[in-house]
Design an enzyme around this catalytic site. Structure first.
Site, short mmCIF file in Angstrom:
data_model
loop_
_atom_site.label_atom_id
_atom_site.label_comp_id
_atom_site.label_asym_id
_atom_site.label_seq_id
_atom_site.Cartn_x
_atom_site.Cartn_y
_atom_site.Cartn_z
N SER A 1 0.84 -1.20 0.00
CA SER A 1 0.00 0.00 0.00
C SER A 1 0.88 1.26 0.00
O SER A 1 1.64 1.47 -0.93
CB SER A 1 -0.96 -0.04 1.18
OG SER A 1 -2.01 0.89 1.02
N ASP B 1 -9.86 -5.13 -4.67
CA ASP B 1 -9.32 -4.08 -3.81
C ASP B 1 -10.18 -2.82 -3.91
O ASP B 1 -10.35 -2.25 -4.98
CB ASP B 1 -7.88 -3.77 -4.23
CG ASP B 1 -7.09 -3.00 -3.19
OD1 ASP B 1 -7.70 -2.17 -2.49
OD2 ASP B 1 -5.88 -3.21 -3.10
N HIS C 1 -7.86 -5.49 -0.45
CA HIS C 1 -6.58 -4.84 -0.23
C HIS C 1 -5.61 -5.73 0.56
O HIS C 1 -4.43 -5.81 0.25
CB HIS C 1 -6.82 -3.52 0.51
CG HIS C 1 -5.67 -2.57 0.48
ND1 HIS C 1 -4.98 -2.25 -0.67
CD2 HIS C 1 -5.07 -1.85 1.49
CE1 HIS C 1 -4.03 -1.37 -0.39
NE2 HIS C 1 -4.05 -1.14 0.91
#
Length: 282
Positions: free
Chosen positions: A97, A227, A255
């Site tokens: 991320s 996601d 995610h």
């Protein structure tokens, strides 16, 4: 564990499985997490004989929480200082991320370094996290502004609500997993939480992506097709923009792919870490 001083005399908390016969792998966590999010990857790679290094970025986990330095530029410099302090070479850098964006900036800024040999972008918030000209993907900048406002008003609720979209569905993980991640998130500095949202909102790493492509650094892109935080379009953009990159789809993940499909994540990560790279690519 150890504390390593980096620029500005900031101490970073480092979890290091110590020297092993295998290859070094460094993990950079996402917002507003810590190295603890990679628990299952540490256990698997350590069993395979590899050295795992997890760092809590400044402002997060058990690292110092200064009132400055929450840009990708400073994070990249922190990583370089840490690599130097540990005398690391040939590292597979794994960024999740926001950590993926930091890994991208690090690899571009220190493109002549031999400290990293490969990069894994895992659910990466890159090359941009928010929509802009030429990049119609991700959140609107106003969405980030909303998260900032929520954080300043009720950070615990903001973190809890954000956690509900972390996986493919709100019921895909146990209540205990959700509580565990919430506890990690709440270790973060409130200031770092806000400043990193600003950096996510504003940063544009498309030039960095091109530099990595020019370097011909081996890159793997792990991304969940469901996601809701960093849409799969991010992965397609990176795969198109980084020549020779390998895209690994996680069909049953949102995610948090390293938890939702941890067996696949571990297997794919191990294969990539152990992949022999032709000398001209290193």
């Amino acid at each position: 564990m150890s504390l390593v001083k980096v620029n500005d005399e900031v101490s970073l908390y480092v979890e290091d499985t110590a020297k092993r016969s295998g290859k070094p792998v460094m993990f950079i966590h996402g917002w507003p997490l810590s190295h603890e999010m990679f628990e299952y990857q540490f256990m698997h790679l350590h069993k395979k004989g590899h050295r795992c290094i997890g760092v809590d970025l400044r402002g997060f986990g058990r690292s110092d929480k200064p009132w400055s330095g929450y840009s990708y530029e400073t994070f990249a410099d922190d990583i370089e200082d840490l690599m130097t302090a540990l005398d690391l070479r040939g590292v597979t850098l794994v960024g999740f991320s926001m950590g993926g964006a930091i890994a991208m900036h690090y690899a571009a800024k220190y493109s002549s370094s031999d400290r990293i040999s490969k990069v894994v972008f895992m659910g990466a918030a890159a090359p941009c996290f928010t929509k802009r000209e030429g990049f119609p993907y991700g959140m609107n900048k106003s969405d980030c502004d909303g998260l900032i406002a929520q954080s300043l008003d009720d950070r615990a609720k903001m973190v809890s609500d954000f956690g509900k979209i972390f996986f493919r569905s709100k019921d895909s993980q146990s209540r205990e997993i959700m509580d565990w991640l919430f506890a990690i998130n709440m270790q973060a500095s409130p200031y770092a939480t806000v400043k990193c949202l600003e950096e996510l909102r504003d940063a544009d790493l498309r030039d960095d992506m091109r530099k990595i492509s020019e370097r011909k650094l081996p890159v793997a892109i792990f991304h969940g097709i469901k996601d809701k935080i960093c849409p799969f379009d991010f992965a397609k953009m990176m795969n198109k923009g980084i020549e020779g990159s390998r895209l690994v789809k996680f069909d049953n993940s949102g995610h948090g792919l390293n938890i939702e499909e941890k067996e696949k994540a571990n297997e794919e990560l191990t294969k990539f870490v152990e992949l022999e790279i032709p000398e001209q690519q290193t």
